[in-house]
Design an enzyme around this catalytic site. Structure first.
Site, PDB file in Angstrom:
ATOM      1  CD  GLU A 178      37.020  35.143 -16.575  1.00  0.00           C
ATOM      2  OE1 GLU A 178      36.602  36.116 -17.235  1.00  0.00           O
ATOM      3  OE2 GLU A 178      38.184  35.081 -16.126  1.00  0.00           O
ATOM      4  CD  GLU A 213      40.915  32.234 -17.269  1.00  0.00           C
ATOM      5  OE1 GLU A 213      41.202  33.453 -17.231  1.00  0.00           O
ATOM      6  OE2 GLU A 213      39.991  31.788 -17.958  1.00  0.00           O
TER       7      GLU A 213
END
Ligand SMILES: *[C@@H]1O[C@H](CO)[C@@H](O)[C@H](O)[C@H]1NC(C)=O
Ligand SMILES: *[C@@H]1O[C@H](CO)[C@@H](O)[C@H](O)[C@H]1NC(C)=O
Ligand SMILES: *[C@@H]1O[C@H](CO)[C@@H](O)[C@H](O)[C@H]1NC(C)=O
Length: 445
Positions: free
Chosen positions: A221, A341
């Site tokens: 991320e 995710e």
């Protein structure tokens, strides 16, 4: 024989046996049984052809679509007890899952860290990671290994910045120099080199040659603190992807993005969860377009990103989000896209159904529809799965899958219908009778 005498002999034997059992149960986690590696199955490497993943096995190859999951904690747990690592990978395989994403980083001075100081490694942690690779292979699972965290958990980029400060570099109070400072970039490159060229202590196989690795992920991320660091992030992705490729051309590389659109002029800018998403210095299109990035990655957390919206609005948002990324990957990037995710809290129920099931079904259907058309939507990884006894790694999106039959069934069905698309005729694929999808699919063959 005198029965009384027999009893007298039996009791001590039973007693000793009981003591052994108790000792075994108590210390089971600590005892490192020898790891047997001569019977590991053969496995091929995964590549990319246009917008699809291809699995090479011997002389043959086929398109594959991914049903997978996250268990970020495998290496850390493996330091203390291998049993739960093995159980997670085995249970994953029983759900027909084929890819697991996990952390190959843990930076800082802690006792469980993998990298204690720049370039200085904790061999116990490295062995635990070696073990994760062995058990993945044993269960026919491939791993996406993430190489550093954007967040502070397990050290992350903030730890790299602190190391540079300790070495006397004047970095600003922001963590954005992670992407541009020459010393910090040298730390990261040295770290990545140590991982990619690591020789597995159980098998002797270098990670760069290990087929149970699906891909390297540059960072979990990535985000910038200041939007003015966007060009530095883009240059970092370009440099580091090329660096990994230079050492390892057998494995795929992805960025690890959440998938936000950075530019208002992008067609799908409107699918962002809010204006804030464009201020993070990332851009799904520009970042994923980098030549050495083999496939795009996206996350999806409607409950965190648009917490105020009702379930219907969340679903609508998620549908758009998935469509936007599949279509951009198909038409603009021309690369596969993995939803690496996807998470929803289990506790919330709407009309008797768990929100998680509804959210997962939505994304699963998008992937299945895309896969049927041989388009870029190539798979979903749930965030995240646990086994009993590892609750300390839990967050609001974590669960033990077999405790929730409706979710379990959903996962298994997705695995099987994707497998069915890849297989196109089971017998040739030598699918084993123990395969959880065998009965489901063989009905149609
Ligand atoms: C790649 O895809 C093309 C069609 O898009 C196909 O003709 C070719 O055989 C594929 N190659 C491999 C290695 O699968
Ligand atoms: C660090 O850099 C900032 C500006 O980049 C400067 O103002 C400051 O004096 C520097 N500190 C040291 C100790 O060199
Ligand atoms: C498997 O594929 C066949 C042929 O495309 C289809 O008819 C069948 O419904 C599929 N089965 C499953 C379980 O998805």
């Amino acid at each position: 024989m005198d029965p009384q005498w027999r009893e007298k002999r039996l009791y001590p034997v039973l007693g000793i046996f009981t003591i052994f059992c108790l000792l075994y149960l108590n210390f089971n986690d600590q005892i490192d049984f020898p790891v047997i590696v001569w019977n590991l199955p053969r496995m091929g490497f995964v590549g990319v052809n246009h917008t699809r993943f291809i699995l090479f096995e011997g002389e043959t190859h086929k398109e594959v679509y991914v049903n997978g999951w996250n268990s970020y904690w495998l290496m850390e747990e493996g330091i203390y007890g291998r049993r739960r690592v093995s159980e997670m990978l085995k249970r994953g395989a029983e759900m027909g899952l084929t890819v697991c994403r996990t952390w190959a980083f843990s930076d800082g001075p802690g006792p469980n860290s993998l990298q204690l100081r720049p370039g200085v490694f904790n061999e116990r942690a490295f062995k635990a990671l070696d073990y994760v690779l062995v058990e993945a292979r044993r269960n026919g699972i491939r791993l996406i290994l993430s190489l550093v965290n954007n967040l502070d958990a397990f050290g992350g980029k903030a730890q790299y910045v602190r190391w540079a400060e300790e070495a006397g570099i004047n970095v600003s109070s922001s963590s954005d120099p992670f992407f541009s400072d020459p010393l910090i970039k040298a730390y990261y490159r040295a770290y990545v080199k140590a991982i990619v060229t690591r020789k597995n202590s159980f098998t002797g196989v270098r990670y760069s040659e290990e087929p149970s690795i699906f891909a390297w992920e540059l960072m979990n991320e990535p985000r910038c603190e200041s939007i003015s660091s966007a060009p530095a992030l883009q240059a970092w992705i370009t440099e580091m992807a090329a660096f990994v490729k230079s050492m390892d051309h057998k494995h795929l590389i992805t960025v690890g993005l959440e998938g936000f659109y950075g530019s208002k002029s992008t067609e799908n800018y409107g699918s962002n969860p809010g204006d804030w998403a464009a201020s993070l210095g990332t851009d799904f299109i520009v970042n994923s377009a980098v030549k050495d990035i083999d496939f795009a990655s996206v996350h999806a957390y409607p409950h965190s990103w648009i917490p105020e919206a009702d379930l219907e609005a969340k679903m609508k948002y998620l549908s758009n989000w998935a469509d936007a990324h599949i279509s951009d990957s198909e038409n603009v990037l021309k690369k596969p896209v993995l939803f690496t995710e996807v998470g929803a809290p289990l506790t919330i129920k709407t009309e008797g159904l768990y929100d998680r099931d509804i959210i997962m079904m939505n994304v699963y259907d998008k992937i299945y529809e895309s896969a049927k058309k041989r388009e870029a939507g190539s798979g979903v990884l749930i965030w995240q799965l646990l086994v009993e006894g590892v609750e300390e790694y839990s967050d609001e999106f974590s669960f033990v899958a077999w405790k929730y039959p409706s979710t379990y069934k959903l996962i298994l069905e997705q695995s099987c219908r994707l497998r069915n698309i890849s297989c196109q005729g089971l017998p040739n694929d030598k699918v084993h009778h123990r395969d959880p999808c065998y009965r489901q699919i063989s009905k149609y063959v």
